[in-house]
Scaffold this active site. Structure first.
Site, PDB file in Angstrom:
ATOM      1  N   LYS A 280       0.838  -1.187   0.000  1.00  0.00           N
ATOM      2  CA  LYS A 280       0.000   0.000   0.000  1.00  0.00           C
ATOM      3  C   LYS A 280       0.879   1.244   0.000  1.00  0.00           C
ATOM      4  CE  LYS A 280      -4.343   1.564   2.040  1.00  0.00           C
ATOM      5  NZ  LYS A 280      -5.369   1.327   3.069  1.00  0.00           N
ATOM      6  N   GLU A 360     -20.158  -4.173  10.550  1.00  0.00           N
ATOM      7  CA  GLU A 360     -21.076  -3.350  11.334  1.00  0.00           C
ATOM      8  C   GLU A 360     -22.194  -4.155  12.002  1.00  0.00           C
ATOM      9  OE1 GLU A 360     -18.981  -0.782   8.420  1.00  0.00           O
ATOM     10  OE2 GLU A 360     -20.118  -2.658   8.225  1.00  0.00           O
ATOM     11  N   ARG A 388     -25.988  -0.251   7.551  1.00  0.00           N
ATOM     12  CA  ARG A 388     -25.746  -1.647   7.190  1.00  0.00           C
ATOM     13  C   ARG A 388     -26.224  -2.601   8.295  1.00  0.00           C
ATOM     14  NH1 ARG A 388     -19.983  -2.792   4.800  1.00  0.00           N
ATOM     15  NH2 ARG A 388     -21.175  -3.834   3.172  1.00  0.00           N
TER      16      ARG A 388
END
Length: 611
Positions: A280, A360, A388
């Site tokens: 990354k 979540e 969600r």
């Protein structure tokens, strides 16, 4: 410049192989130059340059479909599919979206913005292809952070047993927005570590090959043991047991290797998972060293000054202070600890801080379990992500009336992230849940008092919603009281009941109306549910019209809640209309949709004139 000549992936395939490194360098320079100006997801895109390039060299988009998970890693894809000339407009009003968007380009096969959805969508497309007798490849492109969400396992389980031809590219960079957590993250880490075995194996094979026939016999003798070890350590047994052909771990920065693997995968039937490993922030030293800081880069204009504090930081500061006095307070987040201001809390109370990953639904039910077990759980979550867990909010928290506190961050318009991230639904989906209380602070003092109320007096679920940005440090307002609104300014022509950040806009509207000889009262709602019905009734009799002003959809929002739960009929609801709000600076969006001070004043004046 190679990028200027690439109008489609077909142009990409005309470039000589020896020029690929130069092209990758161009892409990375373009990413850094533009994203540092516009804001956006930098580190993740720097890491997938070669991977995206290799994909488009092998596959034939838009006929072949690529479905991104979340969409954080789609910037390079946009550049290589004819959108380089517009890349400087990314996340700006009227410009490119920061996420895949089919209405923007035929190369974007499916809209994205939330994690763990790509395999499900890609499987659906693949099944549609098969049932309609069509011929194209479908690829789900997801990062390892997506494996923190339960939905992806439902999809992998279904896809693996379906035998449907489907490609899943797992881009493993050890991070999502923050460092990944959980069992799957540890499993991938073991696979990466075990990869070192391949180097040892190659060295042994080279040595045995030099020994002639004796070496051949030795290699054959150890092959069974070697293969067994390779399978257990390397072969991605979890994915293979689900029914996937597993290929990995592949260097995600080696274009030649990637193209060969992709070509091989195209020939395989059934579901295939290619496990790549990337760095990354690749190619930009600061992003490589601190990828978490360069995951989402903010525009300089949005940086909060040193004399101000954000709502997120304020909530974390207050929570830490309260936790120092109460060991039952715990904090939960779904891979958004830094974004929700919980870094200091996590450092101070590592055993009372729980990052569950991008999960979540699990987070909300876990918090419910904690509350049932005697703790005081505080869930810090963005508005767009809390939706969600709608079912868990209703059945696991509200139905049992458990004292779970939700710090609903980024409520209302968030700006450049656009449709998938605008937090304009939470008042609608929270207000109709029995037992749920909803509070909306405007100042540090209000936020602190609301958090104390939620933890020690509410005895029910409480959602405290606040926007992205700086919090007011004004402490002149009266103390917060549940079910009571605060009159900021009196008036007799119109009354504006404003929620949260809309109080600033209401103040501006009142000033503009005053210049037109219209007397408008301004009321800071503070307690959305339960609401101060007595004050509403008072001003409905006192004023010609009552207006509700909210940073939420009008449909099902605060105003709708009042319409259902009161006998007042002389009021007008002002908020966002029945549509998804695109990306752009928050200020620009408020102006465009007539929800700034000037626009609100005009709406009120017109409504009064039409009486």
């Amino acid at each position: 410049m190679f990028l200027e000549k690439i109008k489609s992936p077909d142009d990409l395939k005309k470039i000589n192989k020896q020029d690929y490194p130069a092209l990758c360098g161009e892409i990375r320079r373009a990413l850094v130059e533009n994203v540092m100006k516009t804001g956006g997801h930098l580190a993740s895109n720097l890491g997938v340059v070669e991977l995206t390039l290799a994909y488009h060299l092998v596959f034939d988009c838009p006929k072949d479909k690529i479905v991104f998970d979340v969409g954080h890693q789609s910037y390079v894809h946009k550049m290589l599919t004819g959108r380089y000339e517009k890349f400087s407009t990314i996340r700006q009003m009227g410009g490119l979206s920061g996420f895949p968007k089919p209405s923007e380009s035929e190369y974007d096969a499916f809209a994205a913005g939330h994690a763990s959805t790509s395999v499900s969508a890609a499987l659906g497309m693949a099944r549609a292809r098969d049932l309609l007798g069509e011929d194209y490849n479908v690829c789900a492109f997801l990062g390892d952070g997506a494996l923190g969400g339960g939905m992806v396992y439902e999809a992998l389980s279904d896809a693996g047993t379906s035998k449907t031809k489907l490609l899943v590219i797992l881009n493993d960079n050890e991070m999502s927005i923050e460092k990944n957590v959980g069992g799957m993250s540890e499993y991938l880490s073991r696979l990466r570590t075990a990869k070192k075995y391949l180097h040892t194996k190659d060295s042994v094979n080279n040595l045995l090959s030099k020994m002639g026939k004796a070496g051949d016999v030795a290699k054959h003798a150890i092959s069974t043991v070697k293969d067994a070890f390779k399978y257990s350590a390397i072969a991605g047994g979890v994915f293979e047991n689900l029914g996937f052909t597993y290929i990995g771990i592949i260097d995600g920065h080696n274009i030649e290797m990637l193209t060969k693997v992709f070509e091989r995968a195209k020939e395989l039937d059934g579901p295939v998972l290619i496990h790549t490993f990337t760095k990354k922030g690749m190619g930009y030293e600061s992003a490589e060293t601190h990828p978490e800081e360069f995951h989402g880069v903010s525009r300089k204009a949005t940086i909060i000054t040193k004399n101000a504090i954000s709502f997120s930081s304020a909530s974390g500061e207050i929570l830490k202070s309260l936790a120092l006095q109460d060991e039952k307070i715990v904090a939960l987040t779904a891979a958004m600890g830094a974004g929700c201001g919980l870094c200091d809390f996590a450092k101070k109370f590592p055993k009372r801080f729980f990052d569950v990953g991008i999960a979540e639904q699990h987070m909300v039910t876990t918090a419910a379990g904690m509350a049932a077990g005697g703790l005081k759980p505080v869930v810090a979550v963005y508005s767009t992500f809390l939706q969600r867990a709608y079912d868990q909010l209703i059945h696991d928290v509200c139905l049992q009336n458990l004292n779970v506190v939700f710090l609903v961050d980024r409520a209302g318009i968030v700006g450049e992230d656009g449709e998938t991230h605008q937090g304009i639904f939470d008042l609608s989906y929270l207000s109709h849940m029995p037992n749920m209380k909803i509070l909306a602070p405007t100042t540090y003092k209000e936020l602190e008092q609301m958090m104390k109320y939620a933890l020690y007096e509410a005895n029910s679920p409480v959602a405290i919603r606040y926007p992205r940005g700086a919090i007011s440090l004004d402490d002149s307002l009266p103390d917060f009281e549940i079910g009571k609104a605060c009159v900021v300014n009196d008036g007799y022509d119109a009354a504006i009941f404003a929620v949260g950040r809309m109080n600033k806009i209401a103040k501006s509207a009142v000033k503009i109306l005053k210049e037109k000889n219209i007397s408008a009262a301004h009321i800071n709602v503070r307690s959305v549910k339960p609401f101060d019905m007595a004050l509403l009734e008072e001003y409905s009799k006192k004023c010609k019209l009552v207006f509700t002003l909210e940073d939420n959809l009008v449909n099902g929002g605060f105003g709708s809640y009042l319409a259902v739960n009161s006998n007042i009929r002389n009021f007008v609801n002002i908020g966002w209309g029945d549509e998804f709000i695109p990306h752009g600076k928050a200020r620009e969006l408020f102006e465009k949709y007539g929800l700034d001070g000037k626009g609100v004043a005009e709406k009120i004046e017109n409504a009064l004139n039409n009486l």
